[in-house]
Enzyme design. Structure first.
Site, short mmCIF file in Angstrom:
data_model
loop_
_atom_site.label_atom_id
_atom_site.label_comp_id
_atom_site.label_asym_id
_atom_site.label_seq_id
_atom_site.Cartn_x
_atom_site.Cartn_y
_atom_site.Cartn_z
N LYS A 53 0.79 -1.24 0.00
CA LYS A 53 0.00 0.00 0.00
C LYS A 53 0.82 1.29 0.00
CE LYS A 53 -3.41 -0.89 -0.64
NZ LYS A 53 -3.76 -1.51 -1.96
N HIS A 110 7.04 -7.62 -1.97
CA HIS A 110 6.85 -6.92 -0.70
C HIS A 110 7.74 -7.53 0.38
CE1 HIS A 110 3.45 -4.74 -2.21
NE2 HIS A 110 2.64 -5.77 -2.26
N SER A 140 -4.94 3.12 3.89
CA SER A 140 -5.03 2.43 2.61
C SER A 140 -5.12 0.91 2.83
CB SER A 140 -3.81 2.79 1.76
OG SER A 140 -3.88 2.16 0.51
P1 A3P Z 1 -5.03 4.75 -1.41
O1 A3P Z 1 -5.68 3.53 -0.86
O2 A3P Z 1 -4.59 5.70 -0.34
O3 A3P Z 1 -5.83 5.42 -2.47
P2 A3P Z 1 0.01 -0.40 -3.64
O4 A3P Z 1 0.09 -0.40 -5.12
O5 A3P Z 1 1.33 -0.43 -2.95
O6 A3P Z 1 -0.93 -1.44 -3.12
O7 A3P Z 1 -0.58 1.01 -3.20
C1 A3P Z 1 -1.93 1.34 -3.41
C2 A3P Z 1 -2.11 2.81 -3.08
O8 A3P Z 1 -1.46 3.60 -4.09
C3 A3P Z 1 -3.57 3.21 -3.08
O9 A3P Z 1 -3.67 4.28 -2.13
C4 A3P Z 1 -3.73 3.67 -4.52
O10 A3P Z 1 -4.85 4.49 -4.72
C5 A3P Z 1 -2.43 4.45 -4.68
N1 A3P Z 1 -2.08 4.70 -6.09
C6 A3P Z 1 -1.96 3.81 -7.08
N2 A3P Z 1 -1.69 4.42 -8.25
C7 A3P Z 1 -1.65 5.75 -7.98
C8 A3P Z 1 -1.43 6.91 -8.78
N3 A3P Z 1 -1.23 6.85 -10.09
N4 A3P Z 1 -1.45 8.12 -8.16
C9 A3P Z 1 -1.67 8.22 -6.83
N5 A3P Z 1 -1.89 7.14 -6.02
C10 A3P Z 1 -1.88 5.93 -6.59
#
Ligand code: A3P
Length: 298
Positions: A53, A110, A140
């Site tokens: 996340k 991860h 998140s």
């Molecule tokens: P939120 O839940 O705060 O919106 P991961 O890929 O490590 O699982 O992280 C997911 C988080 O990154 C989520 O956060 C997601 O919305 C955010 N995220 C993914 N792509 C993004 C982008 N292009 N710009 C901003 N946030 C992004």
């Protein structure tokens, strides 16, 4: 192999503390980590490593485009997970596929530092580690865990946050240890540390930083193409990079929100009580601030 390890019960599941690492793992997870140890690393691999996340998907999409001349056509057509596979993928063992991929391989994991494949140390592949502030990561993660079929999480945010900050809720161990361990490698030549908050603040600058680290030359136009392709809105609407495939394999449930949820800094303010905020500030002071690691929260 589990005999003698300290156990903790988390919602009736036995979790084990891996010695000396403060990593809590389930039985299933130990098995997978064991299998990981001797995985063959190539020195020209590129690994995106994160605590879940913290912006993994976002970093992957940027890195893929940087390595592939900003080819947005393929990025729209081929699922990110195929282009950039997840090393410890849930349900399916991806190692056989990854072993056969042509170089340079792009790999997502991860895994915490102490449980990476052993050869990482001697082969020194390039590693990009994206960090995120603990408060937004926790929010998140809470939303994500509720979507995950295997967890079937029913707790409220307050309950979740306490477990999260104690490091027992997710298979990848403590947020604090994960971040601190990689941060301590920041001066190594083969590691680039990024912050989610910096990606939000100035994406073009971070794209250029990634390109320089990977020895890729991009034109200004290519940088702009990558920035536009990687905005939250564009990625949310791109079924090849919005992780919608997770639902198809039964890993996430329908109707529980989107993987691409908010994409902002500061959503924690909508969830944190003053007590929780104080607790996290104290943990930050204990684990990360002495290491010189701080985050933006606004
Ligand atoms: P939120 O839940 O705060 O919106 P991961 O890929 O490590 O699982 O992280 C997911 C988080 O990154 C989520 O956060 C997601 O919305 C955010 N995220 C993914 N792509 C993004 C982008 N292009 N710009 C901003 N946030 C992004």
């Amino acid at each position: 192999k589990l005999a003698g390890l300290k156990t903790v019960k988390v919602r009736d599941v036995d979790m084990y503390e891996a010695p000396g690492t403060s990593i809590y793992v389930s039985k299933d997870h130990i098995y997978r980590l064991e299998e990981t140890n001797n995985f063959e690393i190539r020195s020209d691999d590129i690994w995106v490593i994160t605590y879940p996340k913290c912006g993994t998907t976002w970093t992957q999409e940027i890195v893929w485009l940087v390595c592939n001349n900003a080819d947005t056509e393929t990025a729209n057509a081929v699922e990110l997970d195929t282009r950039f596979p997840f090393f410890e993928y849930p349900f399916i063992n991806r190692r056989p596929t990854i072993r056969k991929m042509p170089s340079p391989r792009l790999i997502k994991t991860h895994l915490a530092l102490p449980v990476l494949p052993y050869q990482i140390v001697e082969k020194k592949p390039k590693i990009i580690y994206t960090m995120r502030n603990p408060k937004d990561t926790c929010v998140s993660m809470y939303h994500f865990i509720k979507m995950l079929t295997p967890f079937n999480y029913k707790g409220n945010f307050e309950e979740f946050a306490k477990e999260f900050f104690m490091g027992v809720t997710v298979g990848h161990g403590s947020f604090w240890d994960h971040h601190r361990d990689y941060w301590r490698l920041k001066d190594e030549m083969n590691i680039l540390i990024l912050k989610y908050e910096d990606l939000i603040t100035d994406l073009a600058k971070e794209v250029k930083k990634i390109a320089a680290f990977l020895d890729k030359e991009l034109t200004e136009e290519q940088v702009q193409t990558i920035v536009e392709h990687c905005t939250f809105k564009t990625m949310k609407n791109n079924s090849a990079s919005n992780q919608s495939h997770m639902q198809n394999i039964g890993f996430t449930r329908a109707g529980m929100g989107d993987f691409m949820r908010k994409g902002k800094i500061g959503d924690w303010k909508n969830y944190f009580t003053p007590e929780l905020n104080n607790m996290v500030d104290q943990l930050n002071k204990k684990y990360l601030e002495p290491e010189g690691l701080t985050f933006d929260y606004e």
